[in-house]
Design a protein around this motif. Structure first.
Motif, mmCIF file in Angstrom:
data_model
loop_
_atom_site.group_PDB
_atom_site.id
_atom_site.type_symbol
_atom_site.label_atom_id
_atom_site.label_comp_id
_atom_site.label_asym_id
_atom_site.label_seq_id
_atom_site.Cartn_x
_atom_site.Cartn_y
_atom_site.Cartn_z
ATOM 1 N N GLY A 1 0.835 -1.197 0.000
ATOM 2 C CA GLY A 1 0.000 0.000 0.000
ATOM 3 C C GLY A 1 0.870 1.247 0.000
ATOM 4 N N ILE A 2 1.912 1.222 0.831
ATOM 5 C CA ILE A 2 2.820 2.368 0.898
ATOM 6 C C ILE A 2 3.577 2.512 -0.429
ATOM 7 C CG2 ILE A 2 4.871 3.295 2.047
ATOM 8 C CD1 ILE A 2 3.874 1.938 4.627
ATOM 9 N N LYS A 3 4.014 1.375 -0.990
ATOM 10 C CA LYS A 3 4.754 1.399 -2.243
ATOM 11 C C LYS A 3 3.906 1.991 -3.382
ATOM 12 C CE LYS A 3 7.684 0.104 -5.447
ATOM 13 N NZ LYS A 3 8.956 0.806 -5.610
ATOM 14 N N VAL A 4 2.638 1.581 -3.448
ATOM 15 C CA VAL A 4 1.776 1.994 -4.561
ATOM 16 C C VAL A 4 1.215 3.401 -4.358
ATOM 17 C CG1 VAL A 4 -0.410 1.491 -5.727
ATOM 18 C CG2 VAL A 4 1.189 -0.356 -5.227
ATOM 19 N N GLY A 5 0.747 3.691 -3.138
ATOM 20 C CA GLY A 5 0.052 4.958 -2.954
ATOM 21 C C GLY A 5 0.667 5.853 -1.891
ATOM 22 N N GLY A 6 1.759 5.406 -1.300
ATOM 23 C CA GLY A 6 2.398 6.213 -0.277
ATOM 24 C C GLY A 6 1.570 6.311 0.990
ATOM 25 N N VAL A 7 2.083 7.072 1.939
ATOM 26 C CA VAL A 7 1.384 7.233 3.211
ATOM 27 C C VAL A 7 -0.029 7.819 3.020
ATOM 28 C CG1 VAL A 7 1.472 8.372 5.461
ATOM 29 C CG2 VAL A 7 3.531 7.303 4.514
#
Ligand code: HEM
Ligand code: HEM
Length: 217
Positions: free
Chosen positions: A157-163
Protein backbone atom coordinates in the motif's frame (compact mmCIF):
# COMPACT_ATOMS: atom_id res chain seq x y z
CA UNK A 1 -5.47 12.60 -0.48
CA UNK A 2 -7.02 9.58 -2.22
CA UNK A 3 -10.65 8.93 -1.36
CA UNK A 4 -12.10 5.64 -0.12
CA UNK A 5 -15.84 4.95 -0.04
CA UNK A 6 -17.41 5.11 3.43
CA UNK A 7 -18.64 1.51 3.37
CA UNK A 8 -15.13 0.27 2.54
CA UNK A 9 -13.60 2.31 5.35
CA UNK A 10 -16.14 1.02 7.86
CA UNK A 11 -15.96 -2.67 6.93
CA UNK A 12 -12.22 -2.66 6.27
CA UNK A 13 -11.61 -0.82 9.55
CA UNK A 14 -13.66 -3.28 11.59
CA UNK A 15 -12.03 -6.28 9.90
CA UNK A 16 -8.57 -4.82 10.48
CA UNK A 17 -9.25 -4.22 14.16
CA UNK A 18 -10.60 -7.74 14.59
CA UNK A 19 -7.71 -9.35 12.70
CA UNK A 20 -5.17 -7.50 14.82
CA UNK A 21 -7.09 -8.52 17.93
CA UNK A 22 -7.07 -12.16 16.74
CA UNK A 23 -3.34 -12.03 15.98
CA UNK A 24 -2.50 -10.66 19.43
CA UNK A 25 -4.95 -12.74 21.47
CA UNK A 26 -4.09 -15.83 19.39
CA UNK A 27 -0.43 -15.32 20.14
CA UNK A 28 -1.38 -14.98 23.79
CA UNK A 29 -3.08 -18.38 23.65
CA UNK A 30 0.08 -19.86 22.13
CA UNK A 31 2.16 -18.11 24.76
CA UNK A 32 0.05 -19.56 27.55
CA UNK A 33 -0.11 -23.21 26.49
CA UNK A 34 2.51 -23.92 23.84
CA UNK A 35 5.78 -21.91 23.77
CA UNK A 36 7.56 -24.39 21.47
CA UNK A 37 9.00 -21.56 19.36
CA UNK A 38 9.69 -19.15 22.17
CA UNK A 39 7.65 -17.08 24.54
CA UNK A 40 7.12 -13.50 25.72
CA UNK A 41 6.79 -12.56 29.40
CA UNK A 42 3.04 -11.94 29.20
CA UNK A 43 0.79 -12.35 32.24
CA UNK A 44 -1.37 -15.48 32.25
CA UNK A 45 -4.98 -14.65 31.53
CA UNK A 46 -7.38 -17.25 32.84
CA UNK A 47 -9.83 -17.10 29.97
CA UNK A 48 -7.51 -16.18 27.12
CA UNK A 49 -9.03 -18.83 24.82
CA UNK A 50 -12.51 -17.47 25.46
CA UNK A 51 -11.32 -13.91 24.84
CA UNK A 52 -9.72 -14.98 21.57
CA UNK A 53 -12.75 -17.06 20.59
CA UNK A 54 -15.17 -14.18 21.17
CA UNK A 55 -13.20 -11.69 19.09
CA UNK A 56 -12.56 -14.35 16.46
CA UNK A 57 -16.23 -15.24 16.20
CA UNK A 58 -17.11 -11.57 15.69
CA UNK A 59 -14.48 -11.51 12.96
CA UNK A 60 -16.04 -14.57 11.32
CA UNK A 61 -19.52 -13.01 11.39
CA UNK A 62 -18.24 -9.85 9.72
CA UNK A 63 -15.98 -11.53 7.18
CA UNK A 64 -18.72 -12.51 4.66
CA UNK A 65 -19.98 -8.90 4.61
CA UNK A 66 -16.50 -7.59 3.84
CA UNK A 67 -16.01 -10.31 1.22
CA UNK A 68 -19.29 -9.47 -0.50
CA UNK A 69 -18.38 -5.80 -0.44
CA UNK A 70 -14.95 -6.48 -1.92
CA UNK A 71 -16.18 -8.71 -4.75
CA UNK A 72 -19.19 -6.64 -5.80
CA UNK A 73 -18.28 -3.05 -4.94
CA UNK A 74 -14.52 -3.05 -4.48
CA UNK A 75 -13.72 -5.46 -7.33
CA UNK A 76 -11.43 -2.93 -9.01
CA UNK A 77 -9.07 -3.45 -6.07
CA UNK A 78 -9.01 -7.22 -6.42
CA UNK A 79 -7.13 -9.38 -8.94
CA UNK A 80 -7.85 -8.35 -12.56
CA UNK A 81 -8.06 -10.66 -15.59
CA UNK A 82 -5.01 -8.92 -17.14
CA UNK A 83 -2.97 -9.32 -13.92
CA UNK A 84 -0.37 -11.64 -15.44
CA UNK A 85 0.45 -9.32 -18.35
CA UNK A 86 0.79 -6.40 -15.96
CA UNK A 87 2.99 -8.36 -13.58
CA UNK A 88 5.45 -9.08 -16.40
CA UNK A 89 6.27 -5.37 -16.75
CA UNK A 90 8.45 -5.72 -13.67
CA UNK A 91 9.31 -2.49 -11.92
CA UNK A 92 6.64 -0.38 -13.60
CA UNK A 93 3.95 1.19 -11.42
CA UNK A 94 1.26 -0.93 -13.11
CA UNK A 95 2.98 -4.13 -12.07
CA UNK A 96 3.11 -3.01 -8.43
CA UNK A 97 -0.55 -2.09 -8.56
CA UNK A 98 -1.36 -5.50 -10.07
CA UNK A 99 0.60 -7.19 -7.30
CA UNK A 100 -1.26 -5.16 -4.69
CA UNK A 101 -4.60 -6.30 -6.12
CA UNK A 102 -3.48 -9.92 -6.08
CA UNK A 103 -2.41 -9.51 -2.47
CA UNK A 104 -5.74 -7.90 -1.53
CA UNK A 105 -7.39 -11.03 -2.91
CA UNK A 106 -4.96 -13.25 -0.99
CA UNK A 107 -5.84 -11.38 2.24
CA UNK A 108 -9.39 -12.65 1.93
CA UNK A 109 -8.13 -16.19 1.41
CA UNK A 110 -5.74 -15.98 4.39
CA UNK A 111 -8.58 -14.71 6.59
CA UNK A 112 -10.81 -17.56 5.45
CA UNK A 113 -8.11 -20.15 6.14
CA UNK A 114 -7.65 -18.77 9.67
CA UNK A 115 -11.39 -18.95 10.24
CA UNK A 116 -11.72 -22.56 9.02
CA UNK A 117 -8.81 -23.87 11.09
CA UNK A 118 -9.94 -21.88 14.14
CA UNK A 119 -13.42 -23.32 13.93
CA UNK A 120 -11.93 -26.83 13.89
CA UNK A 121 -10.15 -26.26 17.19
CA UNK A 122 -11.45 -27.34 20.54
CA UNK A 123 -10.92 -25.41 23.74
CA UNK A 124 -10.00 -28.55 25.71
CA UNK A 125 -6.93 -29.41 23.62
CA UNK A 126 -4.32 -26.87 24.70
CA UNK A 127 -4.95 -26.94 28.48
CA UNK A 128 -4.57 -30.74 28.27
CA UNK A 129 -1.23 -30.30 26.49
CA UNK A 130 -2.52 -31.77 23.22
CA UNK A 131 -0.42 -29.76 20.80
CA UNK A 132 -0.36 -32.19 17.90
CA UNK A 133 -3.82 -31.85 16.44
CA UNK A 134 -3.56 -31.00 12.75
CA UNK A 135 -6.26 -28.34 13.13
CA UNK A 136 -4.06 -26.58 15.69
CA UNK A 137 -1.02 -26.84 13.41
CA UNK A 138 -3.09 -25.41 10.58
CA UNK A 139 -4.34 -22.61 12.81
CA UNK A 140 -0.78 -21.70 13.85
CA UNK A 141 0.22 -21.67 10.18
CA UNK A 142 -2.77 -19.43 9.48
CA UNK A 143 -1.51 -16.99 12.12
CA UNK A 144 1.87 -16.78 10.39
CA UNK A 145 0.34 -16.44 6.93
CA UNK A 146 -2.03 -13.72 8.15
CA UNK A 147 0.80 -11.79 9.82
CA UNK A 148 3.11 -11.94 6.79
CA UNK A 149 0.26 -11.11 4.38
CA UNK A 150 -0.77 -8.14 6.53
CA UNK A 151 2.76 -6.75 6.63
CA UNK A 152 3.10 -7.14 2.85
CA UNK A 153 -0.38 -5.61 2.34
CA UNK A 154 0.59 -2.50 4.29
CA UNK A 155 4.02 -2.39 2.64
CA UNK A 156 2.59 -2.63 -0.87
CA UNK A 157 0.00 0.00 0.00
CA UNK A 158 2.82 2.37 0.90
CA UNK A 159 4.75 1.40 -2.24
CA UNK A 160 1.78 1.99 -4.56
CA UNK A 161 0.05 4.96 -2.95
CA UNK A 162 2.40 6.21 -0.28
CA UNK A 163 1.38 7.23 3.21
CA UNK A 164 -1.60 9.27 1.86
CA UNK A 165 -3.18 6.03 0.59
CA UNK A 166 -2.71 4.36 3.97
CA UNK A 167 -4.22 7.38 5.71
CA UNK A 168 -7.18 7.41 3.31
CA UNK A 169 -8.33 3.96 4.44
CA UNK A 170 -8.21 4.81 8.15
CA UNK A 171 -9.80 8.25 7.60
CA UNK A 172 -13.01 8.42 9.62
CA UNK A 173 -14.29 11.81 8.50
CA UNK A 174 -17.55 11.46 6.55
CA UNK A 175 -17.79 13.65 3.45
CA UNK A 176 -21.00 15.22 2.10
CA UNK A 177 -21.07 12.70 -0.79
CA UNK A 178 -20.85 9.80 1.66
CA UNK A 179 -24.65 9.90 2.07
CA UNK A 180 -26.25 6.50 2.54
CA UNK A 181 -27.81 6.29 -0.95
CA UNK A 182 -24.35 6.55 -2.43
CA UNK A 183 -22.85 3.80 -0.33
CA UNK A 184 -24.40 1.10 -2.43
CA UNK A 185 -23.73 2.62 -5.85
CA UNK A 186 -21.41 1.00 -8.36
CA UNK A 187 -22.46 -2.59 -7.69
CA UNK A 188 -21.55 -5.36 -10.19
CA UNK A 189 -22.73 -8.96 -10.02
CA UNK A 190 -19.87 -10.66 -11.90
CA UNK A 191 -16.99 -8.32 -12.64
CA UNK A 192 -14.96 -11.17 -14.21
CA UNK A 193 -14.83 -14.94 -14.40
CA UNK A 194 -11.59 -14.95 -12.47
CA UNK A 195 -13.22 -13.05 -9.60
CA UNK A 196 -16.27 -15.28 -9.74
CA UNK A 197 -14.08 -18.36 -9.27
CA UNK A 198 -12.17 -16.67 -6.45
CA UNK A 199 -15.39 -15.63 -4.76
CA UNK A 200 -16.83 -19.15 -4.93
CA UNK A 201 -13.64 -20.46 -3.33
CA UNK A 202 -13.74 -17.92 -0.51
CA UNK A 203 -17.47 -18.01 0.16
CA UNK A 204 -17.32 -21.80 0.08
CA UNK A 205 -14.58 -21.64 2.69
CA UNK A 206 -16.53 -19.25 4.91
CA UNK A 207 -19.66 -21.41 4.71
CA UNK A 208 -17.48 -24.40 5.62
CA UNK A 209 -16.11 -22.44 8.58
CA UNK A 210 -19.63 -21.86 9.81
CA UNK A 211 -20.81 -25.45 9.53
CA UNK A 212 -17.70 -27.61 10.06
CA UNK A 213 -17.78 -27.55 13.89
CA UNK A 214 -21.18 -29.19 13.73
CA UNK A 215 -19.57 -32.31 12.24
CA UNK A 216 -16.37 -32.37 14.28
CA UNK A 217 -18.01 -32.25 17.70
C1 HEM B 1 -1.01 -18.17 17.48
C2 HEM B 1 -2.16 -17.87 16.94
C3 HEM B 1 -3.52 -18.44 17.34
C4 HEM B 1 -3.86 -19.38 18.31
C5 HEM B 1 -2.96 -20.13 19.25
C6 HEM B 1 -5.30 -19.51 18.23
C7 HEM B 1 -6.06 -20.36 19.03
C8 HEM B 1 -7.40 -20.58 18.92
C9 HEM B 1 -8.18 -21.45 19.79
C10 HEM B 1 -7.64 -22.26 20.97
C11 HEM B 1 -9.45 -21.42 19.34
C12 HEM B 1 -10.64 -22.15 19.95
C13 HEM B 1 -11.25 -21.21 20.96
C14 HEM B 1 -12.71 -21.43 21.17
O1 HEM B 1 -13.30 -22.33 20.58
O2 HEM B 1 -13.29 -20.62 21.92
C15 HEM B 1 -9.51 -20.53 18.20
C16 HEM B 1 -10.65 -20.22 17.50
C17 HEM B 1 -10.70 -19.34 16.42
N1 HEM B 1 -9.67 -18.57 15.93
FE1 HEM B 1 -7.76 -18.61 16.60
N2 HEM B 1 -5.81 -18.67 17.24
C18 HEM B 1 -4.75 -18.00 16.68
C19 HEM B 1 -4.83 -17.03 15.66
C20 HEM B 1 -5.99 -16.67 14.97
C21 HEM B 1 -6.10 -15.69 13.93
C22 HEM B 1 -4.93 -14.82 13.41
C23 HEM B 1 -7.40 -15.67 13.49
C24 HEM B 1 -8.07 -14.81 12.44
C25 HEM B 1 -7.55 -13.88 11.73
C26 HEM B 1 -8.12 -16.63 14.27
C27 HEM B 1 -9.45 -16.93 14.11
C28 HEM B 1 -10.15 -17.85 14.87
C29 HEM B 1 -11.57 -18.16 14.66
C30 HEM B 1 -12.49 -17.56 13.59
C31 HEM B 1 -11.91 -19.09 15.65
C32 HEM B 1 -13.29 -19.72 15.89
C33 HEM B 1 -14.00 -18.95 16.96
C34 HEM B 1 -15.28 -19.60 17.42
O3 HEM B 1 -15.83 -20.46 16.71
O4 HEM B 1 -15.76 -19.26 18.53
N3 HEM B 1 -7.24 -17.21 15.18
N4 HEM B 1 -8.24 -20.02 17.97
C1 HEM C 1 -3.32 -1.76 9.37
C2 HEM C 1 -3.85 -2.61 8.54
C3 HEM C 1 -4.25 -2.32 7.10
C4 HEM C 1 -3.96 -1.27 6.27
C5 HEM C 1 -3.10 -0.03 6.56
C6 HEM C 1 -4.61 -1.54 5.01
C7 HEM C 1 -4.56 -0.72 3.90
C8 HEM C 1 -5.34 -0.85 2.78
C9 HEM C 1 -5.45 0.14 1.72
C10 HEM C 1 -4.70 1.47 1.67
C11 HEM C 1 -6.35 -0.34 0.81
C12 HEM C 1 -6.83 0.38 -0.45
C13 HEM C 1 -6.02 -0.02 -1.62
C14 HEM C 1 -6.39 0.75 -2.86
O1 HEM C 1 -7.12 1.75 -2.80
O2 HEM C 1 -5.95 0.32 -3.92
C15 HEM C 1 -6.78 -1.63 1.27
C16 HEM C 1 -7.67 -2.44 0.59
C17 HEM C 1 -7.98 -3.73 0.99
N1 HEM C 1 -7.59 -4.35 2.17
FE1 HEM C 1 -6.45 -3.55 3.63
N2 HEM C 1 -5.27 -2.73 5.10
C18 HEM C 1 -5.09 -3.25 6.35
C19 HEM C 1 -5.61 -4.43 6.84
C20 HEM C 1 -6.34 -5.34 6.09
C21 HEM C 1 -6.82 -6.63 6.59
C22 HEM C 1 -6.58 -7.18 8.00
C23 HEM C 1 -7.47 -7.24 5.54
C24 HEM C 1 -8.17 -8.58 5.44
C25 HEM C 1 -8.23 -9.51 6.30
C26 HEM C 1 -7.42 -6.32 4.41
C27 HEM C 1 -7.96 -6.57 3.17
C28 HEM C 1 -8.10 -5.64 2.16
C29 HEM C 1 -8.86 -5.86 0.94
C30 HEM C 1 -9.59 -7.15 0.54
C31 HEM C 1 -8.82 -4.66 0.21
C32 HEM C 1 -9.52 -4.36 -1.10
C33 HEM C 1 -10.92 -3.91 -0.74
C34 HEM C 1 -11.81 -3.65 -1.94
O3 HEM C 1 -12.04 -4.60 -2.70
O4 HEM C 1 -12.29 -2.51 -2.09
N3 HEM C 1 -6.72 -5.19 4.79
N4 HEM C 1 -6.17 -1.92 2.47
Amino acid sequence: MPYQPALLRILHGLITALVIFALVSGFWVYNTYDQRWGQLPLPNLEDIQGIHGTGALTFLLLLPLFVIYSFHWGYRRLIQPQAWQQLHKIGQPSSWAALQKILNSVMLLAATFAAITGRLMQEEWLPRGELNHWAYGGHLLAWLVMLVALILHIGLGIKVGGVPLILSIVQIKIRPNDRLQRWLQGWRLTPSRLLLAWEILIMGGIIAAFILPVFSS
